[in-house]
Motif scaffolding. Structure first.
Motif, PDB file in Angstrom:
ATOM      1  N   ILE A  49     -13.791 -14.611   0.406  1.00 35.69           N
ATOM      2  CA  ILE A  49     -12.992 -13.520  -0.157  1.00 35.69           C
ATOM      3  C   ILE A  49     -13.645 -12.150   0.053  1.00 35.69           C
ATOM      4  CG2 ILE A  49     -12.055 -12.553  -2.295  1.00 35.69           C
ATOM      5  CD1 ILE A  49     -11.763 -15.453  -3.294  1.00 35.69           C
ATOM      6  N   THR A  50     -12.899 -11.272   0.709  1.00 34.07           N
ATOM      7  CA  THR A  50     -13.347  -9.877   0.900  1.00 34.07           C
ATOM      8  C   THR A  50     -12.309  -8.879   0.392  1.00 34.07           C
ATOM      9  OG1 THR A  50     -12.431  -9.863   3.147  1.00 34.07           O
ATOM     10  CG2 THR A  50     -14.764 -10.474   2.910  1.00 34.07           C
ATOM     11  N   ASN A  51     -11.112  -9.353   0.047  1.00 31.80           N
ATOM     12  CA  ASN A  51     -10.033  -8.495  -0.436  1.00 31.80           C
ATOM     13  C   ASN A  51      -9.376  -9.146  -1.649  1.00 31.80           C
ATOM     14  OD1 ASN A  51      -9.526  -6.262   1.813  1.00 31.80           O
ATOM     15  ND2 ASN A  51      -9.975  -8.192   2.860  1.00 31.80           N
ATOM     16  N   ILE A  52      -9.172  -8.356  -2.701  1.00 35.27           N
ATOM     17  CA  ILE A  52      -8.539  -8.878  -3.911  1.00 35.27           C
ATOM     18  C   ILE A  52      -7.355  -7.984  -4.267  1.00 35.27           C
ATOM     19  CG2 ILE A  52      -8.849  -9.532  -6.321  1.00 35.27           C
ATOM     20  CD1 ILE A  52     -11.814  -9.839  -5.797  1.00 35.27           C
ATOM     21  N   TYR A  53      -6.226  -8.603  -4.546  1.00 38.28           N
ATOM     22  CA  TYR A  53      -4.983  -7.884  -4.848  1.00 38.28           C
ATOM     23  C   TYR A  53      -4.569  -8.138  -6.297  1.00 38.28           C
ATOM     24  CZ  TYR A  53      -4.468  -7.495   0.247  1.00 38.28           C
ATOM     25  OH  TYR A  53      -4.674  -7.221   1.583  1.00 38.28           O
ATOM     26  N   SER A  54      -4.151  -7.080  -6.985  1.00 42.45           N
ATOM     27  CA  SER A  54      -3.637  -7.245  -8.347  1.00 42.45           C
ATOM     28  C   SER A  54      -3.134  -5.903  -8.866  1.00 42.45           C
ATOM     29  CB  SER A  54      -4.725  -7.801  -9.280  1.00 42.45           C
ATOM     30  OG  SER A  54      -4.139  -8.304 -10.467  1.00 42.45           O
ATOM     31  N   GLY A  72      -1.505  -2.982  -6.829  1.00 46.36           N
ATOM     32  CA  GLY A  72      -0.083  -3.130  -6.536  1.00 46.36           C
ATOM     33  C   GLY A  72       0.772  -2.970  -7.769  1.00 46.36           C
ATOM     34  N   MET A  73       2.076  -3.271  -7.595  1.00 47.26           N
ATOM     35  CA  MET A  73       3.059  -3.047  -8.643  1.00 47.26           C
ATOM     36  C   MET A  73       2.829  -3.950  -9.847  1.00 47.26           C
ATOM     37  SD  MET A  73       7.222  -3.255  -8.328  1.00 47.26           S
ATOM     38  CE  MET A  73       7.286  -5.048  -8.092  1.00 47.26           C
ATOM     39  N   ALA A 122       3.547  -9.706  -7.915  1.00 55.97           N
ATOM     40  CA  ALA A 122       3.766  -9.160  -6.574  1.00 55.97           C
ATOM     41  C   ALA A 122       2.535  -9.351  -5.707  1.00 55.97           C
ATOM     42  CB  ALA A 122       4.114  -7.679  -6.667  1.00 55.97           C
ATOM     43  N   ALA A 123       1.360  -9.262  -6.319  1.00 58.12           N
ATOM     44  CA  ALA A 123       0.127  -9.506  -5.573  1.00 58.12           C
ATOM     45  C   ALA A 123       0.054 -10.962  -5.111  1.00 58.12           C
ATOM     46  CB  ALA A 123      -1.081  -9.163  -6.438  1.00 58.12           C
TER      47      ALA A 123
END
Length: 278
Positions: free
Chosen positions: A98-103, A127-128, A132-133
């Motif tokens: 893991i190098t990118n985390i979305y939330s 993100g929204m 959605a992440a």
């Protein structure tokens, strides 16, 4: 079937709150913003809306107080949702990759200790909402990516849970309001949300609040919200609770003498907060 507007998409905490509150099959209407949520209610495109108003860690959503007033919406209920955050990935992705985390920004805030300890070099993508992440990494499969969100979004978007309960504070709750275009009077009402303004002189706010104490009314919350376009002026929002309806009626009549622009945003049954000890 009731149509319920929420900010975000299916799988979000807003949807969780709506399902839990109505306890029946509902149609969730996805909205990109809280303003859109209010517009849907105001234009009769939905029956109700469920909207977050405060979180026990991140605090109050001041803009939402203003939206409720601007659209003249009525609060008909509330519900508290225990917020548990989880790290989820597309099948096959390992924690070491893991190098990118979305939330959502608030989710990041609630999980920052975990992120700094285990993924200090990861790039955070705001993100929204959390659902959605989850949908994004499921649909687009960005390399070495993870999302932070709830268990339902992992289930909906076929993601694997690497770790559960990564929020810093395990007693993390969000309070959601249930909104309608019109009031929904109930004999079970024991809580109300009010807003008002007071004069700029010493003791003006204290005088208004003392009315509630004198009538055995519990002041559950007080929040000042800036009046847009009027520097140093505020609308005072309060949530009050009572045991005897007569005391509430008496307090409302008395407080009118101490405030201006008093508005009753809603009278409803108090939501129960069930604390988790995990």
């Amino acid at each position: 079937m009731k149509r319920i507007a929420v900010q975000g998409i299916v799988g979000s905490f807003h949807e969780d709150a709506a399902v839990k509150y109505f306890e029946e099959e509902i149609e969730v209407v996805e909205c990109k913003s809280f303003t859109s949520v209010c517009e849907m209610v105001d234009s009769d495109q939905v029956d109700y809306a469920v909207m977050a108003i405060e979180n026990s860690i991140a605090g109050s959503l001041l803009k939402n107080y203003q939206l409720i007033r601007d659209y003249h919406l009525r609060i008909i209920g509330e519900i508290y949702l225990h917020i548990q955050m989880n790290l989820m990935v597309s099948p096959g992705v390992k924690a070491k990759d893991i190098t990118n985390i979305y939330s959502h920004p608030v989710a990041f805030q609630q999980c920052m200790e975990y992120i700094e300890q285990y993924f200090p070099d990861a790039k955070l993508h705001e993100g929204m909402d959390t659902a959605a992440a989850a949908k994004l990494i499921s649909d687009e499969r960005p390399p070495n990516a993870a999302a932070i969100g709830n268990l339902r979004s992992a289930e909906l978007y076929n993601l694997e849970i690497l770790e559960t309960g990564i929020e810093t504070n395990k007693k993390n709750y969000t309070r959601f309001l249930v909104l309608s275009k019109h009031g929904n009077p109930t004999e079970k009402a024991n809580k109300a949300s009010l807003c008002f303004e007071v004069g700029h002189f010493y003791g003006s706010l204290a005088s208004a609040l003392n009315v509630f104490a004198e009538n055995e009314i519990n002041l559950a919350k007080i929040q000042s919200v800036p009046v847009i376009g009027k520097p140093n002026e505020y609308t005072i929002h309060v949530d009050i609770e009572w045991g005897k309806p007569h005391n509430y009626d008496k307090a409302i009549h008395q407080v009118l003498k101490s405030v201006s622009s008093l508005a009753i945003l809603g009278e409803y049954e108090r939501g129960e907060l069930h604390m988790h000890d995990q």
